[in-house]
Design a protein around this motif. Sequence first.
Motif, PDB file in Angstrom:
ATOM      1  N   SER A  83       1.327   5.345  -0.021  1.00  0.00           N
ATOM      2  CA  SER A  83       0.650   7.202   0.350  1.00  0.00           C
ATOM      3  C   SER A  83       1.439   7.560  -0.766  1.00  0.00           C
ATOM      4  CB  SER A  83       0.832   7.808   1.604  1.00  0.00           C
ATOM      5  OG  SER A  83       2.037   7.690   2.212  1.00  0.00           O
ATOM      6  N   LEU A 125       0.795  -1.474  -0.206  1.00  0.00           N
ATOM      7  CA  LEU A 125      -0.128  -0.174   0.184  1.00  0.00           C
ATOM      8  C   LEU A 125       1.090   1.206  -0.447  1.00  0.00           C
ATOM      9  CD1 LEU A 125      -2.707  -0.895   2.861  1.00  0.00           C
ATOM     10  CD2 LEU A 125      -3.032  -0.901   0.269  1.00  0.00           C
ATOM     11  N   CYS A 149      -6.432  -5.160   3.982  1.00  0.00           N
ATOM     12  CA  CYS A 149      -5.001  -5.532   5.155  1.00  0.00           C
ATOM     13  C   CYS A 149      -5.703  -6.183   5.872  1.00  0.00           C
ATOM     14  CB  CYS A 149      -5.138  -4.420   5.874  1.00  0.00           C
ATOM     15  SG  CYS A 149      -4.104  -2.561   5.024  1.00  0.00           S
ATOM     16  N   TYR A 207      -9.946   0.296   2.973  1.00  0.00           N
ATOM     17  CA  TYR A 207      -8.497  -0.143   3.550  1.00  0.00           C
ATOM     18  C   TYR A 207      -8.478  -1.689   4.306  1.00  0.00           C
ATOM     19  CZ  TYR A 207      -4.865   0.158   6.620  1.00  0.00           C
ATOM     20  OH  TYR A 207      -3.807   0.265   7.151  1.00  0.00           O
ATOM     21  N   ASP A 208      -9.734  -1.635   4.568  1.00  0.00           N
ATOM     22  CA  ASP A 208      -9.865  -3.217   6.089  1.00  0.00           C
ATOM     23  C   ASP A 208      -9.728  -4.091   5.180  1.00  0.00           C
ATOM     24  OD1 ASP A 208      -9.731  -1.393   8.869  1.00  0.00           O
ATOM     25  OD2 ASP A 208     -11.984  -1.520   8.122  1.00  0.00           O
TER      26      ASP A 208
END
Length: 109
Positions: free
Chosen positions: A6, A4, A86, A82-83
């Motif tokens: 940013s 991931l 991950c 995101y959850d």
Amino acid sequence: MDFLYSVQKTITIDMSDLKWKESIGYLDENIIGRIEGYFGGREAEFGFEKSIFMFWILKEEKELLHKPRPLQNYNNHVYFLYDEICSGKELVLIDSKNSTREKQDLANS
């Protein structure tokens, strides 16, 4: 997916500006080298149909050891929560409410 990322910075470069290299002189040498390499390779392989390019300077945030992937391949970009990414699952669901958003919708959100 392996990582991931940013977005640390976005930059726009106008290739028609003869001083474009000076305009990115404040960036890290590694980033400057990558941008120059992109332009050199692009010129050799395809040429330039436009003069303005946008770059996203990314930072690795998290390694995804479980190598998540969607249930099916898509011909365009899709969004994930995101959850979900991950979660540790290899097969992950897309965020269906965002999968068909237009660029304009994203710019206004």
